[in-house]
Write a protein that holds these residues in place. Sequence first.
Motif: not given
Length: 591
Positions: A8, A34, A37-40, A60, A63-64
Motif C-alpha cells: 500500500g 498495512p 497505513l489503513n487504520e488510525e 507509514p 505517507e501520513k
Amino acid sequence: MNKFEALGLGEAIVKAVNEMGFETPSEVQEKAIPILLNEETDIVALAQTGTGKTAAFGFPLIEKVDSNSRITQGLILSPTRELCLQITNELKNYSKFIPGLHTVAIYGGASITDQAKQIKRGAQIIVATPGRMQDMINRKMVDITNIGYCVLDEADEMLNMGFYEDIKAILSNTPDDKNTWLFSATMPKEVSTIAKRFMSSPVEITVGHKNIGSKNVSHEYYMVNSRDRYAALKRLADANPDIFSVIFCRTKRDTQKVAENLIEDGYNAAALHGDLSQNQRDLVMKSFRNRQIQMLVATDVAARGIDVDDVTHVINYQLPDEIETYTHRSGRTGRAGKSGVSMVIVSKSEVRKIKAVERIIKKNFEKKEIPSGEEICQVQLFHLANDIAKSEINHEIDSYLPSINEVLEDFTKEELIKKFFSVEFSRFHNYYKNARDLNTAGDGGRDSGSSDGSTRYFINVGEKDGFDWMTLKDFLKGVLELGRDALTRVDVKESFSFFNTASEHQEKVLAVFEDFRMEGRKVNVEISKDSGRNRGRGRGRGRRDGNDGGYKGKRRSEGFTPKGKKRSNREDRGGQSGNGRRDRRKRSDRR
C-alpha cells in the motif's frame, strides 16, 4: 507489482526503496505497514533488533504526514544519539523523492540552538532522545501539541535507561487523540505498563515470540575464574582470526579499561561509551563499519546505535544486570539472514544466570571450553595457510625471482614451506606453548563437555563448506551414527573445524573417515595434538604470573606475532571488574 507497493505504499517511497536495493519486506514490515497505513490505531510491535523496525514505522509515518505543512506532525523517541541519527538518516533516504518533507534529529552533545533553528525552518518529523526533547520543551523551543503520531522506538531500552519520567512528561505535551506506535525487542513489565497507561486498545504484532532471540544466533558460554576473564577474551579472539565483534561490558569504566588493554596488546579495538564526544563516537563507528576495528568494546546504551550487518560474534565480557538486555546484545549479530555467535564469559558463581537467560530467550546455551594454546596455534597456522592460498600473485616480484631462487635453490619444497611458516609462526607458537588451562571445573550439574576421557579431532571442513557448529554437529551425527550428545565442543573455523567424542569412539571415528569423500573431495579427520591434555591438571596450573601474553605490534590478517611475555599479571588485572558481584554503580556509569 513491487512487493513494497503491494503493501500500500505510494510511488515516491517505492521509488526510494527500489533505489536502495530493498526487494522483499521483512516479517515485521509485512505485518505492521498495512495496519499503520489503513487504520488510525495504537500499536505494540515486538520484533528483534535487525528485523527492519525502522522501515516498519517509517514508511507509514512518511505517507501520513503532510509535506506542505511546516508544523511538526510526527515524533519519534529513541534511547541514544546513535540510534536517533540512524533513524533520521533512514527516514531522509525513504523520503528523498517527497519535496518539502524534513526530518530533524534532536539529541544531546550538539548545539541546542542549531537544532531549534532547524525545527523553526519546518520539521514535519522530529527524531529525538528523551532527555534533549524534554529540555527543548522546557525552553519552549519545540511545539509538539499538534502531532498526530508518536513512535516509541526501542521502548524497553528507554525504560531500562530510566527515561520513564521523561517519556511521561513529553507525552503530556501531546494531543490525547494522537496515535502511539510502540516498537520493542522485548516485553518486560515496564513496557506493558507504559502501553496500558499511554495507549488505547493497541493492536499487538509479534514477530517470532516475545523476548526470543534470533534463530540465526547460536549461544555459547565459557566458565573461567574471574581473574582470567580478560585472558579468556584474548584466547577467544585468537581462536577466531576473522572475528568482527562487539564486546559488551556493564560500565563505562570497564569498557574503557578492556579496550585499552586490547589496544595495548596489539588488537584492532576501540571503546564506545557515553563519555566520548559525539565526534569521537562517530569516528569509532566509521572505523568499525570500515572494519578497521575488529573488536568494538561497548556499553549496552552506546551499542543501541550499532547498525552493522556483518558482526560475526557478540562477546558478553560480563552478563548484563537485566536479563532482557541479553536479547539486545545478541541481536547485534546474526542479522540480514547471516549466522552469528553470542559468547558469554562467566565465573562459576554466574552460571545460574545462564539458565535465567535461557528461559527468557527460549534457547539453550552450549558450554564450551576456552581453547588451549596448542589449539589456538593450530587455528592460526591453518588460517595463515588459507590466506596464502587465497592471495593474488603480485607479478611485480617477477624480476627478483632469479635471485630469490638462487638463494633458496638448496632447499626442498617441504623445507621451504616449513621455513616460511616458521618466520611468521615461531614467536606465536613459543608464546603459547606453555599457556595454562583457563577453564574452571564444575558448573552446577550441567554437562560440561570436558575433554577428560574424550578425544579431540581436527577435520578439514569449515564455514567455506557451508557448515556452522550446528550443521556440522548434525553432519557428524549422521555419518558416525553416534547420538547427538556424543559429540561435544564442535568449533567451526573458515576452512577446518574441531570436535570431541568419548575416547571409546576413537577407533570408529578414524575408520569412518579413513577414505571418506564429500562431493568428490577427501574429508580428512585427525586426532588433535591437544587431545591428550588433562584439563584438570594443565601445564602451569597454580601459577600466578599471568602468562597468557600480550601482543605488541600490529595485528595482521595472516595471524599474530606476539613478542614475548612482557606483561605479567595482565590477566589478573584485566579480569577483576567482572567477578560475579552485582555492580552497584550509578546509572551514569553504564552509558
